[in-house]
Scaffold this motif. Structure first.
Motif, PDB file in Angstrom:
ATOM      1  N   ALA A 378      43.755   0.141  75.730  1.00 32.37           N
ATOM      2  CA  ALA A 378      43.793  -1.088  74.663  1.00 32.37           C
ATOM      3  C   ALA A 378      43.961  -0.653  73.635  1.00 32.37           C
ATOM      4  N   LEU A 379      45.186  -0.973  73.014  1.00 31.07           N
ATOM      5  CA  LEU A 379      45.745  -0.484  71.691  1.00 31.07           C
ATOM      6  C   LEU A 379      45.716  -1.699  70.759  1.00 31.07           C
ATOM      7  N   GLY A 380      44.927  -1.543  69.528  1.00 32.03           N
ATOM      8  CA  GLY A 380      44.968  -2.374  68.582  1.00 32.03           C
ATOM      9  C   GLY A 380      46.269  -2.538  67.766  1.00 32.03           C
ATOM     10  N   ASN A 381      46.611  -3.716  67.463  1.00 32.71           N
ATOM     11  CA  ASN A 381      47.925  -4.104  67.073  1.00 32.71           C
ATOM     12  C   ASN A 381      48.186  -4.013  65.436  1.00 32.71           C
ATOM     13  N   GLY A 382      47.096  -3.193  64.651  1.00 34.56           N
ATOM     14  CA  GLY A 382      47.284  -3.222  63.341  1.00 34.56           C
ATOM     15  C   GLY A 382      48.094  -2.016  62.942  1.00 34.56           C
ATOM     16  N   THR A 383      47.706  -1.714  61.603  1.00 31.52           N
ATOM     17  CA  THR A 383      48.453  -0.324  61.070  1.00 31.52           C
ATOM     18  C   THR A 383      48.546   0.753  61.972  1.00 31.52           C
ATOM     19  N   ALA A 384      49.725   1.213  62.099  1.00 33.92           N
ATOM     20  CA  ALA A 384      50.255   2.545  62.794  1.00 33.92           C
ATOM     21  C   ALA A 384      50.031   2.008  64.181  1.00 33.92           C
ATOM     22  N   SER A 385      50.169   0.892  64.784  1.00 38.34           N
ATOM     23  CA  SER A 385      50.274   0.526  66.180  1.00 38.34           C
ATOM     24  C   SER A 385      51.293   1.002  66.701  1.00 38.34           C
ATOM     25  N   ARG A 386      52.482   0.683  66.251  1.00 38.43           N
ATOM     26  CA  ARG A 386      53.762   0.844  67.059  1.00 38.43           C
ATOM     27  C   ARG A 386      54.081   2.443  66.896  1.00 38.43           C
ATOM     28  N   GLU A 387      53.643   3.171  66.099  1.00 36.18           N
ATOM     29  CA  GLU A 387      53.814   4.739  66.070  1.00 36.18           C
ATOM     30  C   GLU A 387      52.906   5.107  67.136  1.00 36.18           C
ATOM     31  N   THR A 388      51.710   4.665  67.294  1.00 37.30           N
ATOM     32  CA  THR A 388      50.899   5.111  68.164  1.00 37.30           C
ATOM     33  C   THR A 388      51.066   4.969  69.732  1.00 37.30           C
ATOM     34  N   GLU A 389      51.668   3.782  69.665  1.00 39.43           N
ATOM     35  CA  GLU A 389      52.163   3.325  71.172  1.00 39.43           C
ATOM     36  C   GLU A 389      53.415   4.024  71.756  1.00 39.43           C
ATOM     37  N   LYS A 390      54.387   4.363  70.593  1.00 39.69           N
ATOM     38  CA  LYS A 390      55.381   5.342  71.001  1.00 39.69           C
ATOM     39  C   LYS A 390      54.932   6.774  71.216  1.00 39.69           C
ATOM     40  N   PHE A 391      53.769   7.068  70.811  1.00 43.69           N
ATOM     41  CA  PHE A 391      53.287   8.305  71.087  1.00 43.69           C
ATOM     42  C   PHE A 391      52.616   8.565  72.571  1.00 43.69           C
ATOM     43  N   LEU A 392      52.039   7.414  72.786  1.00 39.64           N
ATOM     44  CA  LEU A 392      51.384   7.182  74.135  1.00 39.64           C
ATOM     45  C   LEU A 392      52.470   7.330  75.299  1.00 39.64           C
ATOM     46  N   LYS A 393      53.341   6.611  74.897  1.00 41.56           N
ATOM     47  CA  LYS A 393      54.520   6.564  76.045  1.00 41.56           C
ATOM     48  C   LYS A 393      55.230   7.787  76.199  1.00 41.56           C
ATOM     49  N   ASP A 394      55.779   8.380  74.954  1.00 45.84           N
ATOM     50  CA  ASP A 394      56.369   9.571  74.951  1.00 45.84           C
ATOM     51  C   ASP A 394      55.935  10.847  75.579  1.00 45.84           C
ATOM     52  N   PHE A 395      54.494  10.797  75.390  1.00 41.56           N
ATOM     53  CA  PHE A 395      53.830  11.976  76.000  1.00 41.56           C
ATOM     54  C   PHE A 395      53.004  11.522  77.258  1.00 41.56           C
ATOM     55  N   HIS A 396      53.445  10.366  77.831  1.00 40.67           N
ATOM     56  CA  HIS A 396      52.814   9.819  79.337  1.00 40.67           C
ATOM     57  C   HIS A 396      51.327   9.797  79.329  1.00 40.67           C
ATOM     58  N   ILE A 397      50.678   9.579  78.250  1.00 41.15           N
ATOM     59  CA  ILE A 397      49.158   9.603  78.353  1.00 41.15           C
ATOM     60  C   ILE A 397      48.713   8.503  79.513  1.00 41.15           C
ATOM     61  N   MET A 398      49.515   7.576  79.621  1.00 36.44           N
ATOM     62  CA  MET A 398      49.239   6.435  80.546  1.00 36.44           C
ATOM     63  C   MET A 398      50.570   5.527  80.957  1.00 36.44           C
ATOM     64  N   ASP A 399      50.623   5.174  82.085  1.00 32.89           N
ATOM     65  CA  ASP A 399      51.911   4.505  82.537  1.00 32.89           C
ATOM     66  C   ASP A 399      52.130   3.458  81.439  1.00 32.89           C
ATOM     67  N   ALA A 400      53.468   3.262  81.264  1.00 33.14           N
ATOM     68  CA  ALA A 400      53.686   2.050  80.034  1.00 33.14           C
ATOM     69  C   ALA A 400      53.136   0.824  80.504  1.00 33.14           C
TER      70      ALA A 400
END
Length: 712
Positions: A378-400
């Motif tokens: 569950a990722l909050g949609n506030g400040t730095a949300s999109r950058e954090t989402e990109k990190f999670l997906k780029d590093f395969h922290i969890m399936d998209a």
């Protein structure tokens, strides 16, 4: 009293019998949720909307009757009551009619007419109104030199002021003015001198030179216009295309038909003066109040509808959650939650600028996921949300498709609240905020009830509408959703319990205290041991409270304890046990509600509801949604192009359209005219909050970073 029921029934097009039964239940302390769910035989199966409408209409009619009584007493005390006035009051069906009747008798401020009366000029005004004098100036000479009246001209001026006041108090003239304004008046705005640049840079820029007829102005435009005026950016005024025609109509209605020319001219001038100085300003104020009330209703209804959809969003059941509240300089706050939302662990990572410790963040999150067997993000949609989402997906922290973007609106309000401090006394606001984000994914209703609905961010002009009406409407929606879903009495928070029918904050606190001291409730009956929870509160609340795993299986259903005997009789006739009825389609198919009702076992509607509940005992009425997270097609505003098709999620609905989350910082606007090829009454007729859609980009404003969409 019967007249009140008939009046309410007429307003709502409902049977008088049903209205009276509902009113008696409401007056007896029953709640809307309880009446609509468990008293269908008495009300004729009125649903929650109808019961709520009766409650509102009853309040309105009783206020009207109270005002009538006040006006009747005031006019009687003044010695001015007549059979005609009494009859008009009795027949009045709106506050406007009552106030028009009262207008000539209201205590007056010191006006020009009051001063003229003090000078003894009312007899002259009556003489002129009679229309029989051929020479008003000669009539006025009799009053010159008295009570400070210098000459006949001053006497005529004073008499004219009195006549103008009479005209302004005329119900007929007020109705003519009202009807003219509603039919042909326009509202227009002009920029306040020196505010041109400020207005141009504000969201109200489109109102620099605005004009719209009163009868056609949309509610959202009226509220926006009022906001711009309140902020000192524009001046708003009413205009009439042909004000002279209005004055002619007023004169025709007020000047005595057989008046001599001299008197007729004075009365006509007085009526025109009344129109300009008294009638129009008064009616403009009245029209403004009416427009505001209607605009408020539309805005509040939209907010309430959005809130209902948000609260009834499907929970992500049985999932252990990694929740992140993203940030730049202070890092991203991370918590691990079990499937019930209990806090397991918390930490901070710095995966985005300025530190960009992506490898350290990856190790930390991977360890948390492994240690606590976490299944979704569950990722909050506030400040730095999109950058954090990109990190999670780029590093395969969890399936998209397991990374869910969750609205942070109100999370900071919750994290600093007394509720959050009580839940997490040893954690700071950042941890509490991250927990709230994660819990919103697990169970939106249970978490969002802890936050003032106005802070959730799904309203339209919420700070511009009547705050009392807004609070009443939103509180009703929250209570409605809570009772529709039902509440686990052994796990619910104090705040959630407070919205259960018949409970409230004090009893909710007592229930939690009893649970803490005595352990989990085993039956609904045990609720009677809670201090100050009496028979009435138990009656109103029991059906909405659930006891999973208790000693009585029916306690985990929406069947009210007062109807358990009906279920037992069903089981007896089917030669089985009550526990065997639940979810047993073949057995339940053998039950005939009509026959049981005819034999006096129970009411037909109650029996039908029991069978429906037994088919899916403990069911959650919240709509099932796709368990996969939304995967956007673009990662930035710059990747968009006109004509491009993009997936999105509706995240706010307004009177003029819907805002759509495209997976980037900027939302797209789907104007109501671009939603359907057919004319629709409201956006909610087609779209709902959280709905996934496909849209086409039809315009991009790079300067203001605005995106216009069309529904495919």
């Amino acid at each position: 009293m019967s007249d009140i029921y008939a009046l309410v029934a007429g307003r709502l097009a409902l049977p008088v019998k049903a209205v009276k039964a509902t009113a008696d239940l409401l007056d007896g302390g029953s709640t809307v949720a309880f009446i609509s769910r468990y008293r269908k035989e008495l009300t004729g199966s009125l649903d929650e909307v109808a019961v709520r409408s009766i409650e509102s209409a009853l309040r309105s009619v009783r206020e009207l009757e109270a005002r009538k009584d006040f006006v009747r007493d005031a006019i009687s005390e003044a010695g001015a009551m007549t059979p005609q006035i009494s009859s008009r009051l009795g027949e009045a069906t709106t506050m406007t009619e009552v106030e028009d009747i009262y207008a000539p008798f209201k205590p007056r401020k010191r006006t020009r007419a009051t001063i003229a009366r003090e000078k003894g000029l009312e007899p002259l005004a009556k003489m002129i109104m009679s229309g029989r004098g051929t020479d008003p100036e000669n009539m006025a000479r009799r009053f010159a030199g008295k009570e400070g009246v210098a000459d006949p001209a001053e006497a005529l001026a004073g008499a004219s002021d009195i006549i103008a006041e009479w005209a302004s108090e005329s119900t007929r003239l007020r109705n003519i003015t009202r009807n003219t304004y509603r039919r042909s008046a326009s509202l227009s705005s002009t920029v306040v001198k020196g505010k041109e640049e400020e207005l141009a840079a504000s969201p109200s820029a489109q109102y620099s030179s605005f004009s719209q007829t009163v009868r056609r102005i949309p509610s959202h435009q009226y509220l926006a216009l009022r906001r711009a005026e309140r902020e000192g950016l524009v001046k708003v005024k009413y205009t009439l295309e042909d004000s002279g025609r209005l004055d002619d109509a007023l004169c025709d209605a007020f000047v005595p038909a057989r008046a001599e020319k001299g008197c007729a001219d004075i009365v006509s001038d007085a009526v025109c003066d009344a129109s300009r100085r008294l009638l129009r300003p008064s009616v403009e104020t009245e029209i403004s109040a009416s427009l505001k009330e209607e605009a408020d209703k539309v805005a509040i209804d939209i907010f309430a509808g959005n809130l209902r959809q948000l609260l009834l969003a499907a929970p992500l059941k049985g999932q252990r959650i990694l929740a992140l509240d993203p940030g730049y300089r202070t890092g991203c706050k991370v918590v691990a939650l079990d499937a019930q939302g209990n806090l397991l662990d918390d930490t901070v990572i710095y995966a985005v600028p300025p530190r960009c410790d992506t490898e350290g963040a990856r190790r930390t999150l991977s360890a948390l996921i492994s240690r606590h067997r976490l299944q979704a993000v569950a990722l909050g949609n506030g400040t730095a949300s999109r950058e954090t989402e990109k990190f999670l997906k780029d590093f395969h922290i969890m399936d998209a498709d397991k990374i869910f973007i969750v609205s942070e609106s109100g999370a900071s309000v919750y994290s600093a609240s007394d509720i959050a401090r009580k839940e997490f006394p040893d954690k700071d606001v950042t941890v509490r905020g991250a927990v709230s984000i994660g819990r919103r994914l697990i169970d939106p209703l249970a978490e969002l009830v802890k936050i003032d609905p106005k802070s959730i961010g799904v309203g339209q002009y919420q700070h511009d509408v009547d705050q009392t009406r807004l609070r009443d409407s939103l509180d009703f929606v929250v209570a409605s959703c809570v009772n529709a879903v039902g509440v686990d009495v052994n796990t619910a928070s104090e705040r959630l319990l407070s919205y259960v029918s018949g409970i409230g904050p004090a009893l909710a606190a007592n229930i939690v205290a009893y649970r803490r001291d005595n352990g989990d409730f085993q039956t609904r009956r045990e609720l009677r041991k809670v201090p100050r929870l009496g028979d009435k509160a138990f009656e109103l609340a029991a059906g909405f409270l659930r006891v999973p795993g208790g000693t009585e299986p029916l306690d985990n259903t929406g069947i009210h304890p007062e109807s358990y005997h009906i279920v037992k009789e069903m089981a007896r006739r089917l030669k089985t046990d009550v526990s065997e009825l639940a979810a047993n389609g073949p057995l339940l198919d053998r039950i005939d509600p009509e026959a049981l009702a005819a034999e006096g076992v129970g009411g037909r509607e109650t029996i039908a509801d029991i069978v429906k509940e037994l088919r899916k005992p403990g069911r959650d009425p919240r709509t099932e949604t796709n368990d996969d997270a939304f995967v956007p097609a673009v990662e930035s505003f710059e990747q968009l192009s006109v004509g491009q098709t993009v997936p999105g999620i509706v995240n706010n609905i307004t009177a003029f359209g819907a805002f759509v989350d495209l997976g980037i910082k900027e939302n797209g606007l789907l104007h109501i005219s671009r939603i359907s090829t057919k004319r629709i009454a409201s956006v909610s007729d087609v779209l709902r909050l959280g709905q996934r859609i496909e849209a086409r980009v039809i315009d991009i404003d790079s300067a203001r970073r605005r995106i216009s969409l069309s529904l495919i």
